[in-house]
Structures are given as structure tokens and as C-alpha cells.
Write an enzyme that holds these catalytic residues in place. Sequence first.
Site, short mmCIF file in Angstrom:
data_model
loop_
_atom_site.label_atom_id
_atom_site.label_comp_id
_atom_site.label_asym_id
_atom_site.label_seq_id
_atom_site.Cartn_x
_atom_site.Cartn_y
_atom_site.Cartn_z
N GLU A 25 28.87 52.60 35.16
CA GLU A 25 29.43 51.69 34.24
C GLU A 25 28.56 50.33 34.43
OE1 GLU A 25 33.87 51.15 35.24
OE2 GLU A 25 33.25 50.28 37.07
N ARG A 34 31.15 40.91 32.72
CA ARG A 34 32.50 39.77 33.06
C ARG A 34 31.27 39.33 34.87
NH1 ARG A 34 34.30 42.38 37.16
NH2 ARG A 34 35.52 44.17 36.68
N LYS A 49 38.45 60.71 35.19
CA LYS A 49 38.35 59.31 34.45
C LYS A 49 37.94 58.75 33.57
CE LYS A 49 34.84 58.03 36.05
NZ LYS A 49 32.89 57.16 37.02
N GLY A 83 37.83 50.54 38.00
CA GLY A 83 38.81 49.70 39.06
C GLY A 83 39.28 51.29 39.49
N ASN A 123 29.87 46.63 33.59
CA ASN A 123 31.11 45.13 33.62
C ASN A 123 30.84 44.02 33.32
OD1 ASN A 123 32.59 46.91 35.32
ND2 ASN A 123 32.26 46.61 37.36
N VAL A 182 34.35 40.19 41.47
CA VAL A 182 34.28 39.48 42.42
C VAL A 182 33.84 39.04 43.40
CG1 VAL A 182 36.21 40.16 43.96
CG2 VAL A 182 37.32 41.33 42.11
N HIS A 210 27.45 53.68 45.97
CA HIS A 210 28.29 52.85 45.17
C HIS A 210 27.39 51.01 45.32
CE1 HIS A 210 30.98 51.65 41.67
NE2 HIS A 210 29.85 50.59 41.70
N ARG A 212 36.40 40.88 50.93
CA ARG A 212 37.96 40.73 50.09
C ARG A 212 39.16 40.32 51.39
NH1 ARG A 212 37.85 43.80 44.17
NH2 ARG A 212 34.97 43.81 44.30
N LYS A 248 36.68 48.19 45.79
CA LYS A 248 36.75 47.68 46.50
C LYS A 248 36.93 47.00 47.66
CE LYS A 248 33.03 47.55 43.06
NZ LYS A 248 32.14 46.87 41.62
#
Length: 504
Positions: free
Chosen positions: A293, A297, A163, A169, A295, A300, A213, A342, A242
Site C-alpha cells: 500500500e 501522509r 483485507k 493499519g 500511505n 509514525v 514488511h 513505539r 507496528k
Amino acid sequence: MTETTLIRKVLVANRGEIAVRIIRACRELGGIQTVAVYSEADREALHVRYANEAYPIGAPAPRESYLNIGKLIDVARKSGADAIHPGYGFLSERAEFAQAVEDAGLVFIGPSPDAIARMGDKLAAREIMMAAGVPVVPGTEPGLNDDELRAAAPSIGYPLMVKAAAGGGGKGMRVVREPSQLDSALAAAHREAEAAFGDGTVYLEKLLEGARHIEFQILADQHGNTIHLGERECSIQRRHQKLFEESPSPFMDDDLRERMGAAAIRAAQAVNYVNAGTVEFLVDPDKNFYFLEMNTRLQVEHPVTELVTGVDMVKEQIRIARGRRMGPEHGVTLKGWAVECRINAEDPYNNFLPSVGCVSVHVSPTGPGVRLDSGIYAGYEVTPYYDALLAKLIAWGETRGEALLRMRRALAEYKIMGLKTNLPFHQKLIDSTRFLAGRYDTQFVEEYLPMQDEAQNSQDEEVAAILATVVEHLYRQQASQIVARPKRDASNWKWIGRYERMHR
């Protein structure tokens, strides 16, 4: 609660549906003015039309426009903006951008540069989480070279993952199932991480087979108050990207939710986090969870949280940036169920290859419990320069079953013509019995949802639709002629004859 920072005008440093979403939230917050930025490829984009002001910032390539910090700061100053909202993607998780915004005397609607930097380094984040008592996936320590990684691999055990340390992403990530694959995986991950993040550092992490997840949305104000808004299930992925999310998770129980929510809050508090963020976990079949992790921010998939909590995430981001203190009234409960598809410009029958072209038809689904966050319209040109995401289709119901039935109906109503989209993938997903039963993990798409079998049927239907359009066009053209019947064009009438034979 009292807000101490004045924000009258916000520059939206993004594009597409998320830029439109932020602009709408600003309008509802007492008419905050908005400033859009656009590349040459986005001159006719929807976010440009919706904003109060719009400024060009360069060529289509992101490094010349949406990733150019200097240009964005210049536009903010020129337009008189008080604050910048980064949306997601692009510069949203770049500490140097947040710092540049602060150095320019502007408000960054997001976390501090320090929090972004600390959580953006995946290896450093692991160390911070372990110190905070948050479980992490077994893996290597920071700073190991390839020889040291090879030596450490047997103690971690196969299968494992290579990783990227500097991003997420799915970029710079490789699955290694046996020792013979490790060297090529390391080389590929180094290259991809360097290209995507400018940092080729990688590390090893145990691959959890059958994992789900699951992520927790958090909000934290400037006064030390941190809450979570429940979980989102994000296990429907393809190559770590995703595709579908839901809230709550069909895998979750009250005890697991309480423990994971508490861990998410500890994770945020460990870096003095402020604003909206998401703590992501992997959960094994025995309901052991591990930090993946954070994120730093807006996500989505934030709409599913909005629909089950009634909290407008973008408005809360702006209120927190203005200094609002969260009080007891910010405690939330989950109501009902929400699911999100999505909608990407990708061909699911051709290995999900990106698709470009002009949107000739765009028919939006409507009705109770259906929401569409979109950045496209009929006549919009989809270019190859940016992410394939076109829109997000979200459905809410009192139960998971009702939400999925609404989504099935909405997917059938949604029409996008002019380019390929992944709408057929989502329709097949909604009809999967394993998915409907909630029996899925991060490998579900690759293992149980192949799209190739239906490719020919899809192509035949498309050919029939095209030929029908040609027939109708020619018949209308002839009907409009006053003079004698024109000569038949041999190439057109050859196709018409084939179409008529197909439909006798």
C-alpha cells in the site's frame, strides 16, 4: 530553491506527540506561528501548551472533535492560518478533508485530494501499480461480492488474507488458513472495515509466509521531482500493528534497495504524487518484493529516516507545500543506523490491553544518539478516547549493534509510572538473539516473543513497589506529627506487615 507560496501560520489538525513534533518544526522554520486544536479531554495536553494559539473543538469523541472537518476549517479561518498540517491518523488520509482545506483557500501540507483518493482505495491502488509495472501480491480484482470471493479463493491458494479495500493499519484484516475459516473471516472483516472506514468492501490477497514488511520514504515536489530516502524495516508487528522500526533494514542489500527504491518512485509518479509519502512492500525470503500500500501522509516511524539521512521530514513537507523545487542537493545517503520503539499505553502481560490513568512519573532518557518524541509529562492524564501511542524512543549509532546497545540503555532509563506501558516488551525484544541477528519477519512477535511467562514476576515487583511506597508514606506521615504516635490503621499495617515479611 525559490518558494512561491507564503505560509506564516499553520493549524495542526492533530494531537499528541506528532502535534508537538510539527509545532517544533514550524518554530525552527523562521518562526512560523502555530495553532493547536484540542478536545475537552486534551485541554491540558502538551501540544496545547506549545502552540502559539489553541482552540477547543468539542467533546472527547474523535467524531466530535478531531474528525470534524467543519470545526477544523472554522478554527483555521478564525485564527488566520494559511495552511493545515494533518499529521498522521485522524483525517490525514481523507481526500474530502484535503479538498475542504483547498476549497477554503488554505494550503494542505500533504498530497492532492486526488492522490489520496486513488491510493486510499486499496483495490484501485493495485490496478494503478500493475499498470506502472510495480509487482503486487496475487489477489482478487475489484468489486467482487462474497460469492465471487469464495469462488476465487482456491485459485489464489491458502493461506490467504481478507483485507479492507478502504483502509489499513490492520483494520478489516483476517488471516484464513483453510476454506472452513473463510466465511467467518469475510463477515468479521466486513464489520470491522465498515466501522473503521465507513466502507465494508474487502478483497482477498495471498498470505506470504515468512515475509518482511519494508517501506520506502519518498519526497516529491510540485515540479515533478521525486526521490526516495531509503528504506525502513517494519516487520516487528503484533496483529498488523507496528511496534518497532529500523533503518536501514538488516535484510537489505544494495541491489534490492535500488530495485525497490525505483519501484517506490514509479508508484508515486503514477498518481502525480506531491509531498511526503511512504510506499510499503512485502518481501519474501527469496527477496521478491510486492506492493502492499501507499500511505499518503507522514509516518509514525519517520524519525529513523531523519536520523540516518539528516533530513527533517516535517520541514521538507512545509517547504514543498510552499513551492520549493528539489535540486541535486536533495540526493541523500544513509549514514549509520537508527531504531525506534513505539511506547504505548498497553499492558504486554495482559494481551496488550490498553491502559489509562495519570502519568505520575515521567523520566526521559537522554545522552548521545538518543531522541524522544513525546506528548506526555508527569501529571498528564491518559484517556481511553485515542490511540495508545504515548511516545517514540529513537536511538542512532554508527552500526546496528551500537544503535541497539543505545536503545537498551535508553529503555532502562525511561520511567513511566501511573499506568501500564509496553516498555517491558521492548526490553525483551532487544534481548532476543533472533532479533539481534536480524532473523525476523512479520510473525516474529506472535511466534517467538510471548510475554505471559514473565507476568507473575512483573506483578510481584509492582506489588513490592506499591507496598514500599505505602510504608514510606506512613513513616513520613508519622514523623511529621507533633502529637503522640497515631493509632495504626489496620488495613494499612496489614499490608506493611506483608511487605516486611516479603523482604526479610
